[in-house]
Design an enzyme around this catalytic site. Sequence first.
Site, PDB file in Angstrom:
ATOM      1  N   GLU A 173       4.396  -8.034   2.742  1.00 44.08           N
ATOM      2  CA  GLU A 173       4.781  -8.972   3.788  1.00 44.08           C
ATOM      3  C   GLU A 173       4.407  -8.438   5.168  1.00 44.08           C
ATOM      4  O   GLU A 173       3.856  -9.166   5.995  1.00 44.08           O
ATOM      5  CB  GLU A 173       6.298  -9.237   3.741  1.00 44.08           C
ATOM      6  CG  GLU A 173       6.765  -9.825   2.431  1.00 44.08           C
ATOM      7  CD  GLU A 173       7.205  -8.794   1.402  1.00 44.08           C
ATOM      8  OE1 GLU A 173       8.104  -9.106   0.615  1.00 44.08           O
ATOM      9  OE2 GLU A 173       6.639  -7.664   1.367  1.00 44.08           O
ATOM     10  N   ILE A 184       0.863  -1.173   0.000  1.00 45.65           N
ATOM     11  CA  ILE A 184       0.000   0.000   0.000  1.00 45.65           C
ATOM     12  C   ILE A 184       0.904   1.228   0.000  1.00 45.65           C
ATOM     13  O   ILE A 184       1.614   1.483   0.981  1.00 45.65           O
ATOM     14  CB  ILE A 184      -0.923   0.001   1.244  1.00 45.65           C
ATOM     15  CG1 ILE A 184      -1.732  -1.296   1.287  1.00 45.65           C
ATOM     16  CG2 ILE A 184      -1.825   1.233   1.247  1.00 45.65           C
ATOM     17  CD1 ILE A 184      -2.347  -1.595   2.642  1.00 45.65           C
TER      18      ILE A 184
END
Length: 138
Positions: free
Chosen positions: A55, A43
């Site tokens: 992750e 994001i």
Amino acid sequence: MNPVELIHLAKQAMQRAYTPYSGYKVGAALVTKQGDVYLGCNIENAAFGPSNCAERTAFFTAICAGEREFEAIAVVGGKDGVVTDIFPPCGVCRQVMQEFCGPDFMIYMGRGDDSFEAVRLDALLPYGFSAKEYMNET
């Protein structure tokens, strides 16, 4: 869950990425020791600093749900959501993995053809800094 299944889930998560600045979409599928799977996507933010990797999104979602024991993670990524070659976790993500996972935690880095590279955390982050060093435990 096998690595190829995890890679497919990571590819699905990658499609949810918000990447208006770089165009590089990344997806992750994190599996717990109990077999539960948490997905994450990257994001981005115009200020860049507040951006978050796929992750870490997966880890933080799992941790918020109360998870603390992890088995493996699959990671895929590519420009405009096209996976070609492996897309290794960045250093910050490796350090988050070090915080919550043992040295035998597996990272599967997928390619577009469903092949992948598999590496243990201790090989991906040799000499990783952990709470053990911080707290001077031996």
